[in-house]
Design an enzyme around this catalytic site. Structure first.
Site, PDB file in Angstrom:
ATOM      1  N   GLY A  47       0.853  -1.203   0.000  1.00 55.03           N
ATOM      2  CA  GLY A  47       0.000   0.000   0.000  1.00 55.03           C
ATOM      3  C   GLY A  47       0.878   1.238   0.000  1.00 55.03           C
ATOM      4  O   GLY A  47       0.710   2.149   0.810  1.00 55.03           O
ATOM      5  N   THR A  50       0.132   5.969  -1.912  1.00 51.09           N
ATOM      6  CA  THR A  50      -0.513   7.207  -1.434  1.00 51.09           C
ATOM      7  C   THR A  50      -0.530   7.192   0.093  1.00 51.09           C
ATOM      8  O   THR A  50      -0.222   6.173   0.719  1.00 51.09           O
ATOM      9  CB  THR A  50      -1.983   7.315  -1.937  1.00 51.09           C
ATOM     10  OG1 THR A  50      -2.686   6.141  -1.551  1.00 51.09           O
ATOM     11  CG2 THR A  50      -2.082   7.490  -3.431  1.00 51.09           C
ATOM     12  N   GLY A  51      -0.904   8.299   0.686  1.00 47.68           N
ATOM     13  CA  GLY A  51      -1.185   8.384   2.116  1.00 47.68           C
ATOM     14  C   GLY A  51      -0.051   7.890   3.003  1.00 47.68           C
ATOM     15  O   GLY A  51       1.132   8.176   2.752  1.00 47.68           O
ATOM     16  N   ASP A 110      -3.139  -6.616  -7.277  1.00 47.62           N
ATOM     17  CA  ASP A 110      -3.979  -6.839  -6.096  1.00 47.62           C
ATOM     18  C   ASP A 110      -3.199  -7.528  -4.971  1.00 47.62           C
ATOM     19  O   ASP A 110      -2.920  -8.728  -5.043  1.00 47.62           O
ATOM     20  CB  ASP A 110      -5.194  -7.682  -6.513  1.00 47.62           C
ATOM     21  CG  ASP A 110      -6.140  -7.907  -5.360  1.00 47.62           C
ATOM     22  OD1 ASP A 110      -5.921  -7.332  -4.270  1.00 47.62           O
ATOM     23  OD2 ASP A 110      -7.115  -8.664  -5.550  1.00 47.62           O
ATOM     24  N   ALA A 111      -2.888  -6.757  -3.939  1.00 44.54           N
ATOM     25  CA  ALA A 111      -2.083  -7.281  -2.824  1.00 44.54           C
ATOM     26  C   ALA A 111      -2.791  -8.421  -2.085  1.00 44.54           C
ATOM     27  O   ALA A 111      -2.144  -9.186  -1.372  1.00 44.54           O
ATOM     28  CB  ALA A 111      -1.777  -6.154  -1.838  1.00 44.54           C
ATOM     29  N   TYR A 234     -16.702   5.171  13.524  1.00 43.33           N
ATOM     30  CA  TYR A 234     -15.352   4.634  13.315  1.00 43.33           C
ATOM     31  C   TYR A 234     -15.017   3.533  14.334  1.00 43.33           C
ATOM     32  O   TYR A 234     -15.240   2.359  14.082  1.00 43.33           O
ATOM     33  CB  TYR A 234     -14.297   5.765  13.298  1.00 43.33           C
ATOM     34  CG  TYR A 234     -13.045   5.268  12.605  1.00 43.33           C
ATOM     35  CD1 TYR A 234     -12.821   5.495  11.252  1.00 43.33           C
ATOM     36  CD2 TYR A 234     -12.118   4.467  13.286  1.00 43.33           C
ATOM     37  CE1 TYR A 234     -11.723   4.958  10.607  1.00 43.33           C
ATOM     38  CE2 TYR A 234     -11.013   3.936  12.647  1.00 43.33           C
ATOM     39  CZ  TYR A 234     -10.821   4.192  11.316  1.00 43.33           C
ATOM     40  OH  TYR A 234      -9.736   3.644  10.663  1.00 43.33           O
ATOM     41  N   LYS A 243     -10.370  -3.055  12.722  1.00 39.92           N
ATOM     42  CA  LYS A 243      -9.110  -2.617  13.348  1.00 39.92           C
ATOM     43  C   LYS A 243      -8.795  -3.453  14.589  1.00 39.92           C
ATOM     44  O   LYS A 243      -7.624  -3.707  14.881  1.00 39.92           O
ATOM     45  CB  LYS A 243      -9.177  -1.129  13.684  1.00 39.92           C
ATOM     46  CG  LYS A 243      -9.226  -0.230  12.446  1.00 39.92           C
ATOM     47  CD  LYS A 243      -7.993  -0.382  11.570  1.00 39.92           C
ATOM     48  CE  LYS A 243      -7.962   0.579  10.399  1.00 39.92           C
ATOM     49  NZ  LYS A 243      -6.853   0.306   9.477  1.00 39.92           N
ATOM     50  N   VAL A 270      -5.703  14.045   5.812  1.00 39.07           N
ATOM     51  CA  VAL A 270      -6.509  13.974   4.595  1.00 39.07           C
ATOM     52  C   VAL A 270      -5.857  12.975   3.645  1.00 39.07           C
ATOM     53  O   VAL A 270      -4.720  13.181   3.205  1.00 39.07           O
ATOM     54  CB  VAL A 270      -6.607  15.352   3.897  1.00 39.07           C
ATOM     55  CG1 VAL A 270      -7.553  15.274   2.705  1.00 39.07           C
ATOM     56  CG2 VAL A 270      -7.054  16.418   4.878  1.00 39.07           C
TER      57      VAL A 270
HETATM   58  P1  NAD Z   1      -4.798   5.591   1.059  1.00 36.76           P
HETATM   59  O1  NAD Z   1      -6.101   5.420   0.373  1.00 36.76           O
HETATM   60  O2  NAD Z   1      -4.062   6.867   0.864  1.00 36.76           O
HETATM   61  O3  NAD Z   1      -3.777   4.409   0.617  1.00 36.76           O
HETATM   62  C1  NAD Z   1      -4.186   3.101   0.391  1.00 36.76           C
HETATM   63  C2  NAD Z   1      -3.091   2.309  -0.304  1.00 36.76           C
HETATM   64  O4  NAD Z   1      -3.562   0.967  -0.456  1.00 36.76           O
HETATM   65  C3  NAD Z   1      -2.711   2.807  -1.712  1.00 36.76           C
HETATM   66  O5  NAD Z   1      -1.318   2.645  -1.909  1.00 36.76           O
HETATM   67  C4  NAD Z   1      -3.460   1.834  -2.625  1.00 36.76           C
HETATM   68  O6  NAD Z   1      -2.874   1.647  -3.920  1.00 36.76           O
HETATM   69  C5  NAD Z   1      -3.328   0.566  -1.809  1.00 36.76           C
HETATM   70  N1  NAD Z   1      -4.314  -0.456  -2.147  1.00 36.76           N
HETATM   71  C6  NAD Z   1      -5.663  -0.426  -1.990  1.00 36.76           C
HETATM   72  N2  NAD Z   1      -6.203  -1.599  -2.413  1.00 36.76           N
HETATM   73  C7  NAD Z   1      -5.181  -2.383  -2.820  1.00 36.76           C
HETATM   74  C8  NAD Z   1      -5.075  -3.703  -3.340  1.00 36.76           C
HETATM   75  N3  NAD Z   1      -6.134  -4.467  -3.505  1.00 36.76           N
HETATM   76  N4  NAD Z   1      -3.842  -4.156  -3.678  1.00 36.76           N
HETATM   77  C9  NAD Z   1      -2.724  -3.395  -3.524  1.00 36.76           C
HETATM   78  N5  NAD Z   1      -2.766  -2.149  -3.011  1.00 36.76           N
HETATM   79  C10 NAD Z   1      -3.969  -1.656  -2.665  1.00 36.76           C
HETATM   80  O7  NAD Z   1      -5.078   5.272   2.587  1.00 36.76           O
HETATM   81  P2  NAD Z   1      -4.452   5.761   3.975  1.00 36.76           P
HETATM   82  O8  NAD Z   1      -5.388   6.743   4.571  1.00 36.76           O
HETATM   83  O9  NAD Z   1      -3.009   6.076   3.860  1.00 36.76           O
HETATM   84  O10 NAD Z   1      -4.636   4.421   4.821  1.00 36.76           O
HETATM   85  C11 NAD Z   1      -3.602   3.491   5.057  1.00 36.76           C
HETATM   86  C12 NAD Z   1      -3.794   2.899   6.441  1.00 36.76           C
HETATM   87  O11 NAD Z   1      -3.675   3.952   7.419  1.00 36.76           O
HETATM   88  C13 NAD Z   1      -5.179   2.263   6.661  1.00 36.76           C
HETATM   89  O12 NAD Z   1      -5.038   1.123   7.470  1.00 36.76           O
HETATM   90  C14 NAD Z   1      -5.923   3.351   7.423  1.00 36.76           C
HETATM   91  O13 NAD Z   1      -6.973   2.846   8.211  1.00 36.76           O
HETATM   92  C15 NAD Z   1      -4.788   3.896   8.289  1.00 36.76           C
HETATM   93  N6  NAD Z   1      -5.021   5.225   8.892  1.00 36.76           N
HETATM   94  C16 NAD Z   1      -5.446   6.283   8.139  1.00 36.76           C
HETATM   95  C17 NAD Z   1      -5.687   7.502   8.766  1.00 36.76           C
HETATM   96  C18 NAD Z   1      -6.160   8.713   7.988  1.00 36.76           C
HETATM   97  O14 NAD Z   1      -6.553   9.723   8.597  1.00 36.76           O
HETATM   98  N7  NAD Z   1      -6.120   8.668   6.671  1.00 36.76           N
HETATM   99  C19 NAD Z   1      -5.459   7.653  10.148  1.00 36.76           C
HETATM  100  C20 NAD Z   1      -4.973   6.569  10.867  1.00 36.76           C
HETATM  101  C21 NAD Z   1      -4.777   5.347  10.237  1.00 36.76           C
END
Ligand code: NAD
Length: 392
Positions: A47, A50-51, A110-111, A234, A243, A270
């Site tokens: 993953g 992004t993010g 697809d991971a 949540y 979670k 975000v």
């Molecule tokens: P995001 O949407 O920015 O990133 C998701 C990633 O997963 C991307 O790289 C995407 O390509 C990949 N992905 C999705 N489906 C896939 C698949 N089938 N195969 C391969 N790759 C796949 O999300 P994010 O917000 O960075 O979330 C990542 C983690 O952080 C999650 O567990 C989320 O719950 C957690 N988190 C997020 C926040 C927040 O505020 N955004 C806060 C705390 C924790």
């Protein structure tokens, strides 16, 4: 072509390659300023486009000179249309990592599938030998179980009863009320199947059995808790159950495999995933205003630098009573939460920009897709078909 943002609800269906590169370079700058010895050296990020996953990859590479293998599911450019932001981010990351003399390869697919796990292991064996950190940062609305072929969808719903609260209509820039109906049928089980810990365990088992986990390897998956006002949708909702299952998986992985697995609870930021959750964007907008005023605001990269430098590879993990790493500590500080709670009932569409950092939220959202970055000429004709360097 000249690329403009085309926003549909909580997604933008276009992305700007140069803007994504500018955003990745900004994050790299933050990571470089936090260089530290003793961190991870060979990192697998599941993953990574992004993010939080992307920022963990950047922090590993540029604060710790780590070689990285990234897994993601992104859309390359097709028929002259722009690729997804995660694709362009990964192109920019690989280019920067290669310039810095670091190994960086990516696998797009697809991971959740057995094929991508096998391809990953093959790549690790051929290129890296073993890895010392596995980051699990998937956020996905669906998963196909590789054993049964059955597909599951995750939902964001409260459990037991419906939930009504204030939310932000980001299309109309209005504060209004939303009611989310309670989970029913298989909603909880299916959400756990998609966003719970099972796939993380499958990854760790496959990596361990293949002998590609280095002695003393660590793994981390991400979670969120947040304030009481979002708990119904949540923490106490369907995603919260998933979670909890990730926490169960962390303990199981640590017991079964030669690897210390942790859950890190991160701050609200975000991302493409968080902007889809009702109520959360309004909370984030208010939170940002308060944390920016206090000087404690962090985005993904600052969080991930702190996670690696001060916790996972620092002197003290500072685990909470449930054994989790907490980098949401500044968000959850009582005075920050009290300030959010004071604003929450009073904010209206008219006071949205004054009482919250909705302008910051909007700019963060556009940045996710490579728009609104300084130094990028958005009137310029740009090439949209760009290959991942490691696929060339
Ligand atoms: P995001 O949407 O920015 O990133 C998701 C990633 O997963 C991307 O790289 C995407 O390509 C990949 N992905 C999705 N489906 C896939 C698949 N089938 N195969 C391969 N790759 C796949 O999300 P994010 O917000 O960075 O979330 C990542 C983690 O952080 C999650 O567990 C989320 O719950 C957690 N988190 C997020 C926040 C927040 O505020 N955004 C806060 C705390 C924790």
């Amino acid at each position: 072509m000249i690329i403009k943002p085309r926003i549909r609800g909580f997604v933008c269906i276009t992305a700007h390659p140069q803007g994504c590169e500018a955003k990745v370079r900004q994050e790299i700058k933050v990571a470089l300023a936090a260089k530290k010895d003793g961190g991870p050296k060979k990192v697998l990020v599941i993953g990574s486009s992004t993010g939080y996953g992307l920022s963990t990859r950047i922090a590993s590479a540029f604060s710790h000179d780590a070689d990285t293998l990234g897994i993601f599911f992104e859309r390359p450019s097709q028929k002259g249309k722009p690729a997804s932001a995660g694709w362009y981010n990964s192109v920019a990351f690989e280019n920067a990592a290669h310039e810095a003399g670091l190994y960086a390869k990516s696998i797009n697919g697809d991971a959740f599938s057995d094929e991508i796990k096998a391809q990953t292991i093959k790549t690790i064996k051929a290129d890296l030998g073993q890895i010392d950190l596995v980051v699990y940062s998937l956020a996905s609305p669906r998963r196909t179980d590789p054993k049964t072929g059955e597909s599951y969808r995750s939902v964001l719903k409260p459990i037991g009863e419906s939930f009504t609260n204030r939310t932000l209509d980001t299309d109309k820039n209005e504060v209004n009320e939303v009611t989310i109906e309670a989970a029913e049928g298989d909603d909880v089980a299916h959400t756990v199947k998609v966003m719970g810990g099972e796939d993380w365990e499958l990854w760790m088992r496959a990596l361990d059995e293949a002998g590609v986990l280095a002695p003393g390897a660590k793994s981390v998956a991400y979670s969120y808790i947040g304030p009481k006002l979002t708990w119904p949708v949540y923490t106490n909702g369907t995603i919260g159950q998933a979670k909890k299952d990730v926490e169960r998986a962390a303990a199981a992985i640590t017991t079964k495999h030669a690897c210390a697995a942790y859950v890190a609870v991160n701050k609200a930021v975000v991302t493409q995933a968080s902007s889809a959750i009702p109520v959360v964007p309004l909370y984030i907008s208010i939170l940002f205003k308060i944390m920016k005023a206090k000087g404690t605001h962090e985005d993904c990269i600052e969080q991930m630098v702190r996670l690696l430098n001060e916790r996972l590879y620092g002197d003290d993990l500072q685990l909470d009573a449930a054994g989790r790493i907490r980098v949401d500590d500044w968000e959850m500080a009582p005075e920050v939460q009290q300030a959010v709670a004071d604003i929450w009932p009073a904010i209206t569409s008219d006071t949205l920009y004054a009482q919250s950092d909705y302008a910051g939220y909007q700019s963060n959202f556009l940045n996710l897709f490579g728009f609104g970055l300084p130094g990028v000429d958005y009137e310029e004709d740009v090439e949209v078909e760009i290959d991942l360097p490691s696929h060339g």
